[in-house]
Design a protein around this motif. Sequence first.
Motif, PDB file in Angstrom:
ATOM      1  N   SER A   1      59.178  79.381 104.985  1.00  0.00           N
ATOM      2  CA  SER A   1      59.075  80.732 105.668  1.00  0.00           C
ATOM      3  C   SER A   1      59.053  81.903 104.659  1.00  0.00           C
ATOM      4  O   SER A   1      58.245  82.827 104.913  1.00  0.00           O
ATOM      5  N   TYR A   2      59.380  81.478 103.427  1.00  0.00           N
ATOM      6  CA  TYR A   2      59.423  82.626 102.521  1.00  0.00           C
ATOM      7  C   TYR A   2      58.216  82.332 101.492  1.00  0.00           C
ATOM      8  O   TYR A   2      58.053  82.885 100.461  1.00  0.00           O
TER       9      TYR A   2
ATOM     10  N   PRO B   1      56.604  86.174 101.725  1.00  0.00           N
ATOM     11  CA  PRO B   1      57.458  85.713 100.646  1.00  0.00           C
ATOM     12  C   PRO B   1      58.481  86.784 100.364  1.00  0.00           C
ATOM     13  O   PRO B   1      58.055  88.085 100.818  1.00  0.00           O
ATOM     14  N   LEU B   2      59.496  86.913  99.371  1.00  0.00           N
ATOM     15  CA  LEU B   2      60.168  87.981  98.816  1.00  0.00           C
ATOM     16  C   LEU B   2      59.303  88.735  97.943  1.00  0.00           C
ATOM     17  O   LEU B   2      58.461  88.110  97.404  1.00  0.00           O
TER      18      LEU B   2
ATOM     19  N   ARG C   1      63.258  77.226 105.149  1.00  0.00           N
ATOM     20  CA  ARG C   1      63.544  78.562 104.393  1.00  0.00           C
ATOM     21  C   ARG C   1      62.153  78.636 103.368  1.00  0.00           C
ATOM     22  O   ARG C   1      61.756  79.499 103.090  1.00  0.00           O
TER      23      ARG C   1
ATOM     24  N   VAL D   1      61.734  87.085  93.645  1.00  0.00           N
ATOM     25  CA  VAL D   1      62.993  85.948  93.636  1.00  0.00           C
ATOM     26  C   VAL D   1      63.900  86.188  92.544  1.00  0.00           C
ATOM     27  O   VAL D   1      63.183  85.700  91.487  1.00  0.00           O
TER      28      VAL D   1
ATOM     29  N   LEU E   1      70.492  81.054  97.413  1.00  0.00           N
ATOM     30  CA  LEU E   1      69.176  80.543  98.289  1.00  0.00           C
ATOM     31  C   LEU E   1      69.644  80.963  99.658  1.00  0.00           C
ATOM     32  O   LEU E   1      68.857  81.766 100.468  1.00  0.00           O
TER      33      LEU E   1
ATOM     34  N   ARG F   1      59.529  83.987 110.151  1.00  0.00           N
ATOM     35  CA  ARG F   1      59.043  84.653 109.221  1.00  0.00           C
ATOM     36  C   ARG F   1      57.898  83.975 108.630  1.00  0.00           C
ATOM     37  O   ARG F   1      57.955  82.752 108.442  1.00  0.00           O
TER      38      ARG F   1
ATOM     39  N   HIS G   1      69.854  85.226  99.697  1.00  0.00           N
ATOM     40  CA  HIS G   1      68.558  85.805  99.561  1.00  0.00           C
ATOM     41  C   HIS G   1      67.488  85.379 100.655  1.00  0.00           C
ATOM     42  O   HIS G   1      66.385  86.038 100.771  1.00  0.00           O
ATOM     43  N   MET G   2      67.527  84.117 101.125  1.00  0.00           N
ATOM     44  CA  MET G   2      66.435  83.844 102.169  1.00  0.00           C
ATOM     45  C   MET G   2      67.371  82.937 103.338  1.00  0.00           C
ATOM     46  O   MET G   2      67.249  82.039 103.538  1.00  0.00           O
TER      47      MET G   2
END
Length: 212
Positions: free
Chosen positions: A175-176, A122-123, A172, A126, A109, A119, A112-113
């Motif tokens: 934000s994602y 999203p990614l 996180r 995931v 986590l 922000r 990657h985030m």
Amino acid sequence: MTLKLIIGNKNYSSWSLRAWLAIELTGAPYDEERIPLYQADSRSRLLSLSPTGKVPVLQCEDGTLWDSLAIAEYLAERFPEAHLWPLGQTARAHARSACAEMHSGFVPLRSHMPIDLRRQKPLDEVPEEVQADIRRICALWADCRGRFGQDGPFLFGHASIADAFFAPVAARLRSYAVALPADAEAYVETIYRWPAFQRWYQAAMQETEIIE
């Protein structure tokens, strides 16, 4: 001597946020020094204050402390009336277990985030190991709130060190734009409504540094 907390960028430094929320929980006066990270002089400035050259750092009459969990424990012992840990032996043990898991775990986590409060995206994809971390976090939150959080919206009822440690995780996930179960989303909302977190968040929105 007034306590002094040295932190990094409020938009990017999750470890700083943990210590900052912990010291806010005490209600004690303190000074704050922000050292932007990844600047040409960041390392030398931090090494002049901390043996690790990292944030956060707490300066007090007893010396210098340089780890967020150690800082939180010190503050809990110095200000016992603030109840930084939840009341009850079992609840405190569980809160410490949760913080220790957060302190040393959830590497996918984090990788990657990385925290970025500004922000809102999203990614594209995931990874499964990140999804596993998110499932574990949601289960942990549900367990803490279900067993110990009946008296309030935080993990153990009232705001505690456990919430200080999981606030960056909540940030996180928002934000994602991670889709969460209703109870986990409610806890994220609790963090965002926490007045101390709101002050940090608003300050982060005013920062101009960009870290890629």
